[in-house]
Design a protein around this motif. Structure first.
Motif, mmCIF file in Angstrom:
data_model
loop_
_atom_site.group_PDB
_atom_site.id
_atom_site.type_symbol
_atom_site.label_atom_id
_atom_site.label_comp_id
_atom_site.label_asym_id
_atom_site.label_seq_id
_atom_site.Cartn_x
_atom_site.Cartn_y
_atom_site.Cartn_z
ATOM 1 N N ASN A 65 0.842 -1.201 0.000
ATOM 2 C CA ASN A 65 0.000 0.000 0.000
ATOM 3 C C ASN A 65 0.878 1.251 0.000
ATOM 4 O OD1 ASN A 65 -1.301 2.198 1.932
ATOM 5 N ND2 ASN A 65 -2.987 1.121 0.903
ATOM 6 N N GLN A 66 0.589 2.180 -0.881
ATOM 7 C CA GLN A 66 1.460 3.341 -1.041
ATOM 8 C C GLN A 66 1.494 4.224 0.201
ATOM 9 O OE1 GLN A 66 3.613 3.696 -3.261
ATOM 10 N NE2 GLN A 66 4.269 5.830 -3.170
ATOM 11 N N ILE A 67 0.365 4.396 0.855
ATOM 12 C CA ILE A 67 0.342 5.226 2.069
ATOM 13 C C ILE A 67 1.162 4.562 3.175
ATOM 14 C CG2 ILE A 67 -1.116 6.175 3.892
ATOM 15 C CD1 ILE A 67 -3.309 6.542 1.817
ATOM 16 N N LEU A 68 1.047 3.247 3.292
ATOM 17 C CA LEU A 68 1.838 2.536 4.298
ATOM 18 C C LEU A 68 3.321 2.646 3.968
ATOM 19 C CD1 LEU A 68 1.987 0.748 6.794
ATOM 20 C CD2 LEU A 68 1.741 -1.250 5.308
ATOM 21 N N ARG A 69 3.685 2.487 2.719
ATOM 22 C CA ARG A 69 5.094 2.601 2.323
ATOM 23 C C ARG A 69 5.635 3.990 2.622
ATOM 24 N NH1 ARG A 69 5.501 1.230 -3.687
ATOM 25 N NH2 ARG A 69 7.737 0.890 -3.325
ATOM 26 N N GLN A 70 4.832 5.009 2.379
ATOM 27 C CA GLN A 70 5.259 6.382 2.683
ATOM 28 C C GLN A 70 5.442 6.568 4.184
ATOM 29 O OE1 GLN A 70 2.083 8.582 0.850
ATOM 30 N NE2 GLN A 70 3.101 8.694 -1.159
ATOM 31 N N SER A 71 4.528 5.995 4.973
ATOM 32 C CA SER A 71 4.618 6.112 6.431
ATOM 33 C C SER A 71 5.852 5.405 6.963
ATOM 34 C CB SER A 71 3.356 5.537 7.085
ATOM 35 O OG SER A 71 2.203 6.247 6.689
ATOM 36 N N ILE A 72 6.122 4.215 6.455
ATOM 37 C CA ILE A 72 7.325 3.476 6.864
ATOM 38 C C ILE A 72 8.577 4.263 6.492
ATOM 39 C CG2 ILE A 72 8.703 1.396 6.460
ATOM 40 C CD1 ILE A 72 6.011 -0.087 5.999
ATOM 41 N N ALA A 73 8.604 4.794 5.274
ATOM 42 C CA ALA A 73 9.766 5.550 4.807
ATOM 43 C C ALA A 73 10.023 6.763 5.700
ATOM 44 C CB ALA A 73 9.567 5.989 3.357
ATOM 45 N N HIS A 74 8.965 7.452 6.074
ATOM 46 C CA HIS A 74 9.099 8.615 6.953
ATOM 47 C C HIS A 74 9.648 8.186 8.317
ATOM 48 C CE1 HIS A 74 8.152 12.559 8.669
ATOM 49 N NE2 HIS A 74 7.620 11.919 9.700
ATOM 50 N N ASP A 75 9.166 7.071 8.838
ATOM 51 C CA ASP A 75 9.601 6.563 10.134
ATOM 52 C C ASP A 75 11.077 6.170 10.096
ATOM 53 O OD1 ASP A 75 8.977 5.641 12.851
ATOM 54 O OD2 ASP A 75 9.273 3.629 12.042
ATOM 55 N N VAL A 76 11.488 5.424 9.057
ATOM 56 C CA VAL A 76 12.882 4.995 8.940
ATOM 57 C C VAL A 76 13.801 6.193 8.747
ATOM 58 C CG1 VAL A 76 14.508 3.611 7.594
ATOM 59 C CG2 VAL A 76 12.206 2.737 8.046
ATOM 60 N N THR A 77 13.333 7.169 7.978
ATOM 61 C CA THR A 77 14.122 8.393 7.783
ATOM 62 C C THR A 77 14.410 9.078 9.108
ATOM 63 O OG1 THR A 77 13.286 8.776 5.546
ATOM 64 C CG2 THR A 77 14.102 10.702 6.743
ATOM 65 N N ALA A 78 13.392 9.163 9.967
ATOM 66 C CA ALA A 78 13.559 9.821 11.264
ATOM 67 C C ALA A 78 14.514 9.051 12.169
ATOM 68 C CB ALA A 78 12.193 9.962 11.934
ATOM 69 N N ILE A 79 14.437 7.732 12.142
ATOM 70 C CA ILE A 79 15.272 6.914 13.024
ATOM 71 C C ILE A 79 16.733 6.898 12.559
ATOM 72 C CG2 ILE A 79 15.727 4.516 13.709
ATOM 73 C CD1 ILE A 79 12.664 4.171 13.805
ATOM 74 N N ALA A 80 16.934 6.795 11.248
ATOM 75 C CA ALA A 80 18.285 6.627 10.712
ATOM 76 C C ALA A 80 18.929 7.930 10.265
ATOM 77 C CB ALA A 80 18.249 5.658 9.533
ATOM 78 N N ALA A 82 18.402 9.442 7.545
ATOM 79 C CA ALA A 82 18.775 9.175 6.151
ATOM 80 C C ALA A 82 17.543 9.389 5.278
ATOM 81 C CB ALA A 82 19.278 7.744 6.001
ATOM 82 N N ARG A 83 17.766 9.695 4.030
ATOM 83 C CA ARG A 83 16.646 9.939 3.134
ATOM 84 C C ARG A 83 16.139 8.605 2.577
ATOM 85 N NH1 ARG A 83 13.960 13.747 0.485
ATOM 86 N NH2 ARG A 83 13.201 13.335 -1.626
ATOM 87 N N ILE A 84 14.983 8.185 3.071
ATOM 88 C CA ILE A 84 14.343 6.959 2.617
ATOM 89 C C ILE A 84 13.005 7.340 1.977
ATOM 90 C CG2 ILE A 84 13.461 4.687 3.291
ATOM 91 C CD1 ILE A 84 16.452 5.006 3.736
ATOM 92 N N GLU A 85 12.741 6.807 0.800
ATOM 93 C CA GLU A 85 11.500 7.107 0.090
ATOM 94 C C GLU A 85 10.617 5.870 0.040
ATOM 95 O OE1 GLU A 85 12.908 8.408 -3.694
ATOM 96 O OE2 GLU A 85 13.560 10.374 -2.951
#
Length: 385
Positions: A65-80, A82-85
């Motif tokens: 799901n695109q919204i879920l993928r965006q949410s995960i990417a935002h979460d990983v970006t904040a933790i690491a 790093a720029r994750i899309e």
């Protein structure tokens, strides 16, 4: 044909006795499973209930799901940091399938997978399930479950392709530091290895310890792949929702495995899981703090038992004490503990023959239940003093 090294771990005598006691209605003090004691967040369950009755879901994108993928990417970006899309995310049926997809995408005949040891019991079987002719090279941690960089370097050959690590570590409770992670990335880059890091316990850190994500180094090396999911932090083990974080190029190949094995992870579960990212800041602290206090109680209860040695518990859901009881095996000790105290732990041998003098103890119980279980655990070992 299933590779002969793919074993069923429930064949132990301990497992048979635990099942018999459970079926017989006896109360067990379970310190064995990697199961959160908390339920899935109410908002996630409520969302699932609402959409199950009101909406229809058919086949969807194998990427997720695109919204879920965006949410995960935002979460990983904040933790690491790093720029994750979203295009760096592939949603899978749990972290186990994520790892399976990675191995099936990468491993060819004769490839070597260097796997940290001890490790989660499914790592080695999944290598062989992905490619019957792959080879596993165990990389043993030190006595205190820190990593040995020089030992790792000595294991690398021209056939080495994948380096698999787990931080925080299951079963040991160890944690890879920033300096160690930098060294692992450098080694992977120098030898053109894929660095696969299982980060499913990333939120489980204690007493000021710091989790370092391999994703933080993605800007200097693009063959980093991380595995994560919703099972542990969010108490959603039965939902089977995980994900891979990797380069867009890698995921273009990896998605073919998902597409032809299961089409897509059920969309209804993915939509409900999006609510996990709307929880209040610090939501997990109520559970992490319980686990941290359980670490303290474990250390206090067992500090005077000389035949039991436990490395510092920095992170994760488990500790991995070593016992000194002569010729007793871990299965025999687990059986005796279960028989005399009704306390269930995991025999170390399920993690490999080198760990047959260890027991895995889960920290994941409500405080009062954990205290009772650990007091019984300590009582058992005191009988040998």
């Amino acid at each position: 044909m299933i590779h002969p090294e793919v074993h069923n771990t429930v064949s132990l005598e301990f497992s048979a006795m635990a099942r018999a006691k459970s079926v017989g209605g006896e109360k067990l003090h379970s310190l064995g499973l990697g199961e959160p004691f908390w339920p899935a967040p109410g908002a996630v369950r409520q969302k699932l209930s609402e959409i199950a009755l009101s909406e229809h879901y058919g086949y969807k994108s194998p990427f997720g799901n695109q919204i879920l993928r965006q949410s995960i990417a935002h979460d990983v970006t904040a933790i690491a940091d790093a720029r994750i899309e979203a295009e760096n995310i592939l949603v899978t049926a749990g972290a186990k399938q994520a790892l399976s997809v990675v191995f099936k995408t990468l491993l060819e005949d004769g490839d070597e997978a260097i796997v940290v040891d001890p490790c989660f019991v499914s790592y080695r079987p999944q290598v062989f399930l992905a490619n019957h002719n792959a080879k596993i090279i165990p990389w043993s941690l030190t006595d205190d479950f820190s990593i040995d960089i020089e030992a790792l370097k000595a294991l690398i050959t021209p056939r080495s392709k994948v380096l698999v690590v787990n931080s925080p570590n299951n079963p040991s409770g160890g944690l890879i530091s920033a300096v160690e992670m930098q060294a692992l990335v450098a080694i992977a880059k120098n030898h053109n290895l894929y660095l696969v890091c299982d980060e499913i316990y990333r939120d489980f850190v204690y007493h000021g310890a710091t989790f370092v994500s391999a994703n933080a180094y993605r800007d200097i090396y693009d063959q980093i792949i991380t595995i994560d999911g919703f099972s542990k932090t969010y108490g959603m083990t039965g939902w089977r929702l995980g994900y891979i974080v990797a380069s867009k190029e890698f995921l273009q190949n990896a998605v073919k495995v998902v597409q032809h094995e299961m089409t897509n992870v059920p969309e209804i579960l993915q939509v409900a899981a999006c609510e996990a990212f709307n929880l209040p800041d610090g939501w997990f602290e109520q559970y992490r703090s319980v686990l941290e206090r359980n670490v303290d109680h474990y250390n206090n209860a067992l500090e005077d038992i000389s035949i039991l040695k436990t490395a510092p518990i920095k992170a994760g859901m488990f500790c991995f004490p070593k016992f000194d009881l002569g010729d007793f095996t871990s299965d025999q000790v687990a059986v005796k503990l279960l028989h005399s105290q009704n306390v269930a732990v995991t025999p170390g041998v399920v993690f490999g023959k080198d760990w047959d003098s260890y027991l895995r103890v889960s920290l994941s119980s409500p405080e009062d239940e954990f205290h009772d279980a650990i007091e019984k655990f300590a009582t058992f070992f005191r009988t040998f003093l």
